[in-house]
Design an enzyme around this catalytic site. Structure first.
Site, PDB file in Angstrom:
ATOM      1  N   THR A 117      -2.384   6.488  -4.632  1.00 39.25           N
ATOM      2  CA  THR A 117      -1.027   6.483  -4.432  1.00 39.25           C
ATOM      3  C   THR A 117      -0.361   7.962  -4.627  1.00 39.25           C
ATOM      4  OG1 THR A 117       0.987   5.467  -4.887  1.00 39.25           O
ATOM      5  CG2 THR A 117      -0.553   5.358  -6.622  1.00 39.25           C
ATOM      6  N   TYR A 141       2.145   1.692 -12.765  1.00 41.81           N
ATOM      7  CA  TYR A 141       1.250   1.650 -11.548  1.00 41.81           C
ATOM      8  C   TYR A 141       0.784   2.914 -11.047  1.00 41.81           C
ATOM      9  CZ  TYR A 141       0.956   1.755  -6.373  1.00 41.81           C
ATOM     10  OH  TYR A 141       0.347   1.903  -5.049  1.00 41.81           O
TER      11      TYR A 141
END
Length: 327
Positions: A117, A141
């Site tokens: 990501t 995350y």
């Protein structure tokens, strides 16, 4: 046909990857615990239920299918949740990947394409991100994904596992044939939330933060069509099968859209209306994340053909009108 183990293959991106793999002549084997995925999304190859942290179950699946490579999508991905409960992100994303890689080494499955990501970069406003930008994640995350990237480098040094890492941010759209699409419960992604409001399935859409340093005060993100994204993953797989060196690639369009722009375009393209509420900022949200993809275009020949906002919204709307997976 050559088997590819697809972790998280019952999820949004993973299910689209399975369709792309089947189209390219591979047999995708979905490995998923159905925590956030859907059994009805597994349409393009065998299904094996299991959790990445269960080494015995993983070993069974590796022995049964003897996959040539792994596409690794399984993991938790909600920024807000990762701020509230970081432990489950480290346990699931990092711990699960560690167990997966150890099983892969035992099975001599030495190629992996990893879904990372742009959240690993953190908040770098007014910068079009490329692979050389420093990684300073601002939530668990992004931090857990960065840690997996580091783990992959360690496993390559020690065991020879080759890897391709794709860093991207907001994935949108759906399969053109509306066989599969984006469906989460609870839903947290902007475009499906807006489309649910337009369809009358929710009363309003909430904008979380209207005082960011952006032209309209709302967060800006780079959106990539899911079909373009999984096309890159197949190209990354073939890069590894051709015995090329490990690489990290950003995937984006280099163009960002604000939350208000996405809402406005969605209403226009569907001829619908959306009630908008103003909320406070959420911890861990960056003001602007826009990703370049020059390296992927140069080395892989990747082109994001469907990654216009109009195409992504129209494809997602078509999926939403067909109904959803059985709950």
């Amino acid at each position: 046909m050559t088997c590819i183990l697809v972790t998280g293959g019952a999820g949004y991106v993973g299910s689209h990857a399975c369709k792309a793999l089947q189209t390219a002549g591979y047999t995708p084997v979905t490995f998923d615990n159905l925590g956030t995925g859907w059994r009805d999304a597994v349409k393009f190859g065998p299904f094996e239920k299991g959790d990445l942290r269960d080494s015995q179950r993983l070993d069974e699946v590796f022995r049964l299918y003897r996959p040539e490579a792994i596409m690794h999508f399984a993991g938790l991905s909600q920024v807000g949740e990762s701020m509230r409960d970081p432990g489950i992100y480290w346990d699931n994303n990092l711990g699960g990947t560690c167990t997966l890689l150890r099983s892969a080494v035992k099975a001599r499955c030495m190629r992996i394409v990893f879904s990372s990501t742009c959240a690993t970069y953190g908040d770098q406003d007014r910068v079009v991100l490329d692979e050389s930008c420093p990684q300073n994640p601002v939530n668990a995350y992004g931090a857990s994904k960065r840690a997996v990237e580091e783990m992959l480098r360690d496993f390559e040094r020690s065991h020879g596992i080759a890897h391709v890492v794709f860093r991207y941010f907001n994935v949108a759209g759906a399969d053109q044939e509306a066989q599969i699409g984006e469906y989460h419960r609870p839903e947290t992604h902007l475009i499906p939330l807006v489309l649910e409001a337009i369809a009358g399935k929710r009363d309003a859409i909430t904008i979380y933060g209207n005082d960011y340093d952006t032209p309209d005060g709302t967060c800006i993100r780079d959106y990539v069509h899911v079909s373009d994204l999984v096309k890159a993953h197949v190209l990354g797989l073939e890069w590894l099968i051709n015995d090329r060196e490990s690489q990290v690639f950003n995937l984006g369009t280099g163009t960002g859209f604000s939350v208000r722009e996405v809402i406005r375009h969605s209403a226009v393209l569907t001829n619908g209306r959306v009630t908008v509420l103003e909320g406070s900022r959420r911890p861990g949200d960056c003001a602007r994340l826009v990703s370049g993809s020059a390296k992927a275009e140069r080395l892989l020949g990747w082109q994001p053909d469907r990654s216009t906002l109009e195409c992504m919204i129209k494809d997602a709307w078509r999926w939403h009108r067909t109904g959803h997976y059985a709950e």
